[in-house]
Motif scaffolding. Sequence first.
Motif, short mmCIF file in Angstrom:
data_model
loop_
_atom_site.label_atom_id
_atom_site.label_comp_id
_atom_site.label_asym_id
_atom_site.label_seq_id
_atom_site.Cartn_x
_atom_site.Cartn_y
_atom_site.Cartn_z
N THR A 1 4.90 14.68 5.38
CA THR A 1 5.32 13.28 5.53
C THR A 1 6.08 13.00 6.81
O THR A 1 6.22 11.83 7.19
N MET B 1 4.33 8.07 0.67
CA MET B 1 4.43 9.36 -0.01
C MET B 1 5.83 9.95 0.16
O MET B 1 6.41 10.51 -0.78
N THR C 1 1.67 6.27 -7.24
CA THR C 1 0.56 7.11 -7.71
C THR C 1 0.87 8.58 -7.52
O THR C 1 0.62 9.41 -8.42
N ALA C 2 1.41 8.91 -6.36
CA ALA C 2 1.71 10.32 -6.08
C ALA C 2 2.84 10.85 -6.94
O ALA C 2 2.84 12.04 -7.30
N THR D 1 0.98 4.07 -2.95
CA THR D 1 0.85 5.51 -2.68
C THR D 1 2.00 6.28 -3.29
O THR D 1 1.81 7.32 -3.93
N SER D 2 3.21 5.75 -3.12
CA SER D 2 4.39 6.41 -3.66
C SER D 2 4.32 6.51 -5.18
O SER D 2 4.58 7.57 -5.76
N ILE E 1 0.84 -1.20 0.00
CA ILE E 1 0.00 0.00 0.00
C ILE E 1 0.87 1.25 0.00
O ILE E 1 0.59 2.23 -0.72
N VAL F 1 0.83 5.06 4.58
CA VAL F 1 0.54 5.91 3.42
C VAL F 1 1.46 7.13 3.40
O VAL F 1 2.03 7.49 2.36
#
Length: 378
Positions: free
Chosen positions: A278, A303, A254-255, A251-252, A247, A299
């Motif tokens: 963060t 990020m 996608t961001a 997140t990493s 997960i 998450v």
Amino acid sequence: MHFVLLVGALSFFADFTYEGARSVLGPFLGSVGASATIIGIVAGFGELAGYGLRVVSGTAADATRRFWPIAIVGYIVQMTAVPTLTLVHSWQAAALLIILERIGKAIRNPPRDVMLSYAAQRIGGYGWAFGIHEAFDQMGAMIGPLVVAAVIARGGQYGMAFAMLAIPAAANLCLLAIARFVFPRPQDMGHDHEETNSREGFSSRYWVYLVGAGLVAAGFADYSLIAYHWARTHVLSTNWIPVFYAIAMATSGTASLALGRLFDRFGFRLLIFLTIATMFFAPLVFLGHDPRWALAGAVLWGMGMGVHESIIPAAVAPMVATAKRASAFGTFTAAYGACWFIGSALIGWIYDRSVGEAVLFCVASQAAAIPLFIWVGR
């Protein structure tokens, strides 16, 4: 763009392999007798080797301009070290292979990043190119841990999970051969006239930025220690730990696409905001006793990893001349890795004595970087 996508696919299988292994290294090391201090030292020393040796790799790449041969050696070392973990039964042997995997990454990253920076000049920005690459990177980093989690959930041992990772490792090496054949000279994509005089040294903003990035690295706990904490305190069961890592990697990835574009537009203002946001991963992952808090921390940690792997290196490229870019990447990431090692060792040592103090160190170290990033941005 074709080159960026091909190297992205290459990194997808690389991250599938080594991030799949890293998702369970903490509990695995614990199962063969390692303490939290040992895990922190091994993880930190691995990062030290993985970043520190990039000075050598980057300098060699600048001196010889033989980007592909150097990168190929690094990929071979890294992709063979991970599946070999299935053969070890002591934390000392495991630590040796973990560090060897990081050394392979150290060898291949500076020439790869330079080749990406040449392509970035043609597709609209360094942040965009590194962001696209990071998205592929983290997609592999998400799927790898999920595969490992599935193997463990079905009753498999750590050794079986490591053995399964030989498949994406082989795919990585096959794609590596294809990329070398299709793009033998990626440097021909660049525009050398856009850069400053190659005889000049690194600018003051480069060195101040390096110090700020080092502070962020020092306060960024390795996932191995986080996983060890969750397993020791029973916040998560063993099979859920790699899922949370997946997960974080999702997140990493996608961001990174959005953040890369935004960084090209807003510059250091975005990096400052993300550093503030963060740094709160630490209290969530270490102080919460509810899986929901652990998930929120994972998450934010993911990020932060996206920032480390895309925006932070992307910001280096325009600060230096093309002819010295590999050296700049190597020097920057070597210092970055040294700070990561010192920070990881300290966090592990502090954690064995006080979890709260370990959290305080993480937050304070990253907060100290913010004034430096403000100066560089201005």
